[in-house]
Design a protein around this motif. Structure first.
Motif, short mmCIF file in Angstrom:
data_model
loop_
_atom_site.label_atom_id
_atom_site.label_comp_id
_atom_site.label_asym_id
_atom_site.label_seq_id
_atom_site.Cartn_x
_atom_site.Cartn_y
_atom_site.Cartn_z
N LYS A 129 40.90 13.35 45.88
CA LYS A 129 40.66 11.98 46.35
C LYS A 129 40.87 10.97 45.23
CE LYS A 129 37.66 8.90 48.79
NZ LYS A 129 36.37 8.58 49.33
N HIS B 148 42.49 9.46 49.19
CA HIS B 148 42.10 9.91 50.52
C HIS B 148 41.84 11.42 50.48
CE1 HIS B 148 45.96 11.90 51.21
NE2 HIS B 148 46.52 10.83 50.68
N CYS B 149 41.34 11.95 51.58
CA CYS B 149 41.06 13.39 51.68
C CYS B 149 41.92 14.06 52.75
CB CYS B 149 39.58 13.62 51.99
SG CYS B 149 38.49 13.08 50.68
N ASN B 150 43.01 13.43 53.13
CA ASN B 150 43.91 13.98 54.14
C ASN B 150 44.89 14.95 53.48
OD1 ASN B 150 45.32 14.48 56.46
ND2 ASN B 150 46.41 12.51 56.45
N LYS C 276 47.44 17.93 53.14
CA LYS C 276 48.43 18.65 53.94
C LYS C 276 48.62 20.04 53.36
CE LYS C 276 50.65 14.43 55.21
NZ LYS C 276 51.32 13.35 54.60
#
Length: 197
Positions: free
Chosen positions: A174, A179-181, A183
């Protein structure tokens, strides 16, 4: 002799004789320094190198020329990075520095390269860093994590340890990405982290 004089001037300005080939202003001097070091390695192996006389070696020694850069830098850098690693350990309670560590990017890369070098040593291959037994011992003394494996835990304590390991990785991710998205196709560490998230 013009290059020797240029090296003297370089040392007066920068305080050392490690001329970088990355800086275009000193490119000719950097190429010359590299050639001199290569010739010196041949001298050390017992070859006769007429273009690197005893007189020239003495001249360069008087300037403070560093003949073997990697090993000299590695030992100095090792001690500095070890100090940084100890500070990290005091702050976080472990030595699992993320490969990408925004607070100290060099420390993250160094730990990564140490682990890769150690793995190559274990496999009988030539490591990328000159990792000596004394370095390995110093790292073992502070419980350096040579390998981090994310296995399915068999008890509550292991689950809790894995949770905190993954949480630290998520925090580092992060900090870098905002962010913590995560993939799954980023890289193997992120794959494990993506599954955990």
């Amino acid at each position: 002799d013009t290059q020797v004089e240029a090296l003297r001037q370089f040392k007066k300005i920068y305080g050392h004789t490690r001329v970088s080939q990355r800086k275009s202003a000193n490119l000719e001097l950097a190429k010359w320094v590299k050639k001199v070091r290569e010739k010196y390695k041949r001298v050390l192996r017992g070859f006769n190198v007429p273009t690197l006389s005893e007189e020239r070696i003495t001249q360069l020694n008087e300037i403070g020329f560093v003949w073997i850069v990697r090993s000299a830098n590695f030992n100095v850098n090792f001690d500095q990075h070890l100090a940084d690693l100890l500070e990290f350990q005091r702050e976080h309670g472990h030595t699992r520095v993320p490969h990408v560590y925004p607070k100290n990017p060099k420390l993250g890369r160094w730990c990564h390269h140490i682990k890769l070098s150690y793995k190559k040593l274990e496999q009988g291959e030539k490591p990328m860093l000159k990792l000596k037994q004394e370095h390995i011992d110093k790292l073992n003394e502070i419980n350096f994590q040579w390998k981090i494996r994310f296995l399915v835990a068999t008890n509550k304590d292991e689950n809790q340890d894995n949770f905190y390991v993954q949480l630290e990785k998520l925090k580092a991710f992060k900090e870098i990405h905002g962010h913590c998205n995560i993939k799954k196709h980023c890289n193997t560490d992120d794959d494990n982290l993506a599954c955990w998230v």
